[in-house]
Every structure is written in C-alpha cells, then in structure tokens.
Design a protein around this motif. Structure first.
Motif, PDB file in Angstrom:
ATOM      1  N   ALA A   1       0.810  -1.224   0.000  1.00 43.21           N
ATOM      2  CA  ALA A   1       0.000   0.000   0.000  1.00 43.21           C
ATOM      3  C   ALA A   1       0.846   1.279   0.000  1.00 43.21           C
ATOM      4  O   ALA A   1       0.459   2.303   0.541  1.00 43.21           O
ATOM      5  N   ILE A   2       2.023   1.198  -0.615  1.00 45.78           N
ATOM      6  CA  ILE A   2       2.857   2.393  -0.776  1.00 45.78           C
ATOM      7  C   ILE A   2       2.439   3.137  -2.038  1.00 45.78           C
ATOM      8  O   ILE A   2       2.472   4.360  -2.102  1.00 45.78           O
ATOM      9  N   ILE A   3       2.037   2.381  -3.053  1.00 46.76           N
ATOM     10  CA  ILE A   3       1.568   2.982  -4.300  1.00 46.76           C
ATOM     11  C   ILE A   3       0.317   2.247  -4.785  1.00 46.76           C
ATOM     12  O   ILE A   3      -0.009   1.169  -4.297  1.00 46.76           O
ATOM     13  N   ALA A   4      -0.366   2.857  -5.744  1.00 46.61           N
ATOM     14  CA  ALA A   4      -1.398   2.163  -6.511  1.00 46.61           C
ATOM     15  C   ALA A   4      -1.028   2.296  -7.981  1.00 46.61           C
ATOM     16  O   ALA A   4      -0.288   3.221  -8.357  1.00 46.61           O
ATOM     17  N   LEU A   5      -1.499   1.336  -8.790  1.00 43.27           N
ATOM     18  CA  LEU A   5      -1.156   1.350 -10.206  1.00 43.27           C
ATOM     19  C   LEU A   5      -2.423   1.434 -11.049  1.00 43.27           C
ATOM     20  O   LEU A   5      -2.889   0.426 -11.582  1.00 43.27           O
ATOM     21  N   PRO A   6      -2.983   2.644 -11.175  1.00 44.36           N
ATOM     22  CA  PRO A   6      -4.247   2.805 -11.890  1.00 44.36           C
ATOM     23  C   PRO A   6      -4.154   2.339 -13.345  1.00 44.36           C
ATOM     24  O   PRO A   6      -5.048   1.698 -13.847  1.00 44.36           O
ATOM     25  N   ASP A   7      -3.063   2.678 -14.001  1.00 45.68           N
ATOM     26  CA  ASP A   7      -2.795   2.158 -15.344  1.00 45.68           C
ATOM     27  C   ASP A   7      -1.293   2.188 -15.571  1.00 45.68           C
ATOM     28  O   ASP A   7      -0.535   2.642 -14.745  1.00 45.68           O
ATOM     29  N   ARG A   8      -0.891   1.652 -16.712  1.00 43.61           N
ATOM     30  CA  ARG A   8       0.519   1.531 -17.065  1.00 43.61           C
ATOM     31  C   ARG A   8       1.336   2.805 -16.921  1.00 43.61           C
ATOM     32  O   ARG A   8       2.503   2.792 -16.566  1.00 43.61           O
ATOM     33  N   GLN A   9       0.702   3.909 -17.253  1.00 47.56           N
ATOM     34  CA  GLN A   9       1.433   5.162 -17.377  1.00 47.56           C
ATOM     35  C   GLN A   9       1.428   6.007 -16.120  1.00 47.56           C
ATOM     36  O   GLN A   9       1.948   7.112 -16.122  1.00 47.56           O
ATOM     37  N   HIS A  10       0.776   5.499 -15.065  1.00 46.15           N
ATOM     38  CA  HIS A  10       0.654   6.320 -13.870  1.00 46.15           C
ATOM     39  C   HIS A  10       0.888   5.496 -12.613  1.00 46.15           C
ATOM     40  O   HIS A  10       0.532   4.326 -12.552  1.00 46.15           O
ATOM     41  N   VAL A  11       1.495   6.160 -11.635  1.00 51.21           N
ATOM     42  CA  VAL A  11       1.670   5.561 -10.316  1.00 51.21           C
ATOM     43  C   VAL A  11       1.102   6.551  -9.307  1.00 51.21           C
ATOM     44  O   VAL A  11       1.505   7.715  -9.291  1.00 51.21           O
ATOM     45  N   ALA A  12       0.180   6.099  -8.499  1.00 49.60           N
ATOM     46  CA  ALA A  12      -0.361   6.955  -7.444  1.00 49.60           C
ATOM     47  C   ALA A  12       0.427   6.682  -6.169  1.00 49.60           C
ATOM     48  O   ALA A  12       0.556   5.543  -5.749  1.00 49.60           O
ATOM     49  N   VAL A  13       0.970   7.738  -5.594  1.00 46.68           N
ATOM     50  CA  VAL A  13       1.756   7.583  -4.373  1.00 46.68           C
ATOM     51  C   VAL A  13       0.830   7.685  -3.165  1.00 46.68           C
ATOM     52  O   VAL A  13       0.239   8.731  -2.909  1.00 46.68           O
ATOM     53  N   LEU A  14       0.699   6.601  -2.431  1.00 45.43           N
ATOM     54  CA  LEU A  14      -0.199   6.558  -1.275  1.00 45.43           C
ATOM     55  C   LEU A  14       0.555   6.854   0.015  1.00 45.43           C
ATOM     56  O   LEU A  14      -0.004   7.377   0.966  1.00 45.43           O
ATOM     57  N   ASP A  15       1.832   6.471   0.039  1.00 49.04           N
ATOM     58  CA  ASP A  15       2.616   6.619   1.272  1.00 49.04           C
ATOM     59  C   ASP A  15       3.984   7.196   0.926  1.00 49.04           C
ATOM     60  O   ASP A  15       4.978   6.482   0.813  1.00 49.04           O
ATOM     61  N   ARG A  16       4.014   8.509   0.798  1.00 52.19           N
ATOM     62  CA  ARG A  16       5.225   9.210   0.394  1.00 52.19           C
ATOM     63  C   ARG A  16       6.362   8.960   1.375  1.00 52.19           C
ATOM     64  O   ARG A  16       7.521   8.803   0.997  1.00 52.19           O
TER      65      ARG A  16
END
Lengths: 200, 200
Positions: free
Chosen positions: B175-190
């Motif tokens: 749960a440090i990141i999420a991977l919505p799609d190939r081109q993006h990384v959502a940072v959940l725990d900076r």
DNA sequence: CGAAACCTTGAGCATGTTCAAAAATCGTGG
DNA sequence: CCACGATTTTTGAACATGCTCAAGGTTTCG
C-alpha cells in the motif's frame, strides 16, 4: 589550465580537501598526488565518483555546498581557484568561459561512461576497464600505478573488496596481469583486457 | 533558456533525435514530450543515462560525435541550438557563458547522484528514488506520470524488467503505491518512499 | 475480434555478497 | 635488522539478491 588565478595548497594523505556540506566556493586542480571524491548513503555505503589524478579538476558544484567529500589518498598539492575570481575573470575573458565549458563537457562524458560501467558491466569487465583507464594515465605503457587501496577500488567500481581481490587473482592466474606489489599491476596481455572492455 | 537562438523541430515517438557517432554540432532543449538518452555495449546491453523531460537539455558532448543515442519516447518538440552559433554568441555575451556553465554543473550533479543510485542502492531503493524523482517533475503532487515502458525504467535503473515489475507489485501490496494504469503511479505513502531513498 | 506488444508472476539459477579465517605487508620500536 | 602488532589483502564456504527462462495475463491497435 586556468592560468595564474590560483593559490597553492598541500594536503597530507588521508586528509580532506573539502567535505560534504562545506560552502562550495572554490575549484581545485591537482598538481601532484591522488585524491578521491566520494558520496555516502546515510547508512555508510560509499560510492567513489572519481579518482583525481595530477591535471584533473575537482570541486565543480552547482549548489552552494559540496555534495561530495574530496580526500587525499597520497600526499598531494592542489591549486585553488576561487569561484568568485573565476566568475569575474570569465565575464571579462570569453576564452576562459570556453575553456571551463570544455573542462565541464569532458567531465560529463567521463561520468556518463561510468553509468554504463556501474550499471551494465560484470565484475570482470569493471576491473578490466578500471585497469585500462589507469593504464592510460600511468607513465609506463605496461605498468599500472595503483596508489589506492583495494577498498577504494571496490567503492569506485561498486563491488566488494573481496570481489576486486578475487578478480585480480583470476587475471593473474590467467596470465593477463602480474602483481609485483600492492601498488602496481603489470599488464601482460593487454588484448585480453581490451576484449573484456566491451565499450564501442 | 538560451534565448532566441534556436530553431524548432518535431520528432515522433520512437524516432531518433541523434545517434551514437553523428557529428555533435547542436544541443537541444525539449519543449514538449519525453526522450531518452542511452549508451550501448557491443553485445546489446543498454544503459539509459537520463530521461529528458520538458525544459531539459540534451546533446552536450565534449568530442566531435555524439556518444549516446537520443530517442523520443512520446511525440516531442525540441529547440535546436547550433553549437557554432552558441559558441559565437557566448564569446560576445559572458552572461550566456555563465548560463551554460550553470546548466552543465546541474547536469554534472545529477549524473553523480546516479552513480550512487546504480552503484550502491538495492533494487527497492532504486525504484523508490526513481518514483520520487519523477514525482518531483510531475504536475500533480500524488500522481507520477510514467510515459516510459517498464523496459526503459529497467535500463535506467540497471535492473531487469522483471525486477522493476516485481518491485512495483511489492510496493502496491504494501500500500505504498497504486497502479491505476501503465502510465501512472499513485503515491499513497510518500514517507515510505522517502525512507527507502537513503541519500543525505 | 485477433495479433502483437507489453507486463506480471513463478521457479530455478548465477553472480557477487557476507562472514570467517589465513596470509601477506607495513610501521614502529627495540 | 628483526620482532611485533596492526592493517590490508587473499582465499574459502555459505548465502542472498537479482537474473534467466518460461508461462500466463493484459492492454493496444489494426
């Protein structure tokens, strides 16, 4: 050479020319001796950016503080160029600016080559290319001067001291080199080294 | 910005701006799009020196020929600065020389940081510092734009594509990141990423 | 819808690391 | 000059991280 703008300083072996965090208000040119320039991770892992041999420059920084440490490996003398004075002279003499640019571009090319070395070469290839690099800069054509410790070589090549030692022993077993003493490597089979250094 | 000295060119995705060996007679500034600058070993191993994002420069060379390839990852537009024209303008305008020097010093600092990354960081740490680096340059504060393929990331970090993929999956599991799609990384725990990036 | 490219996951493996100990070298003082 | 301890280097054996090879899943695009 930056001309008559510098003052001379001596550093004894093991001592620091500057530290990480010091105000970066000068560049240096090594007149004699050998230094190393290193960066550290917070847990002590070390990477040596470059060995600084006579004629080389050290201390180029983009920020206000040095981001690496420069330490003398052997007793050394350096010429100090104050950044303020260089800046001023450069604004009067465009030739100096061009010279600085050329020095910088040279550096940049060298560091980029290191990315390939650290990122994509095997231990064998790294040690071979290190020996060739030092050979280019040694006075004799078949003997490499190695003033730095195995530990320094390891931290330069991003290996462990054991791997460096083992690789050198292997080269010796294969009659590619001889190891007369700690500080010297005799190159017996230059072509074998060239074959291991797969840069285009 | 180098002022009104450049001409504009467009490159479509996958095409080369220049190749290894081409005469290095110009520098470029990326206006839009993303490029990569790579070096190759003779057997095909590849190391990406840098990803070139809008505002970045590419093509600085000390010799007569480019020693790396620059390819567009996405459609891109660049501003071309002829080396001859820049040289001439710099000899007339010392401020330009100073600007060039500053750009160069910036580059140099960045590449030196990469030595530590490639030489002394673990796979986990490399991926974390890559994400942080890209995050700094993304428009949003919590979403990283990743226009490059996993393969490009691997060759940038000196890992394999599998290790990059596995490490990202691990960050996702934790749960440090999420991977919505190939081109993006959502940072959940900076903070978790910061903790992994052990630079001082 | 189908093919191609890209990405993810798994299992076994290899290179280089870690830990440990022996050997060589260096510096110092008697 | 040699003896002694300290330091550096070499060598060995077990181990771990990241790689290779393989298969399956997903996205993209004609």
């Amino acid at each position: 050479m930056l001309g008559p703008l510098g003052s001379i300083a001596a550093i004894s072996a093991g001592h620091e020319l500057f530290r990480q965090g010091d105000p970066a208000d000068a560049w240096y040119r090594v007149a004699s001796g050998v230094l190393r320039s290193c960066r550290l991770l917070s847990d002590g892992r070390r990477q040596i950016d470059s060995f600084i041999l006579p004629g080389d420059y050290v201390g180029f920084e983009s920020g206000r503080a040095y981001s690496s440490v420069a330490e003398a490996i052997t007793p050394a003398t350096v010429v100090r160029y104050s950044r303020a004075r260089i800046d001023q002279s450069a604004s009067e003499d465009p030739a100096l600016g061009r010279l600085l640019l050329a020095i910088m571009l040279n550096h940049l090319g060298a560091v980029r080559g290191r990315l390939l070395q650290l990122g994509r070469m095997t231990a064998e290839e790294r040690v071979a290319s290190f020996l060739l690099e030092m050979l280019e800069r040694s006075p004799r054509e078949d003997i490499v001067d190695v003033p730095m410790s195995r530990n320094d070589i390891a931290d330069y090549l991003a290996l462990t001291i054991e791997t460096v030692s083992r690789t050198l022993s292997m080269f010796k077993r294969d009659a590619i080199i001889a190891l007369p003493d700690r500080q010297h490597v005799a190159v017996l089979d230059r072509k074998a080294l060239d074959r291991l250094d797969r840069r285009d």
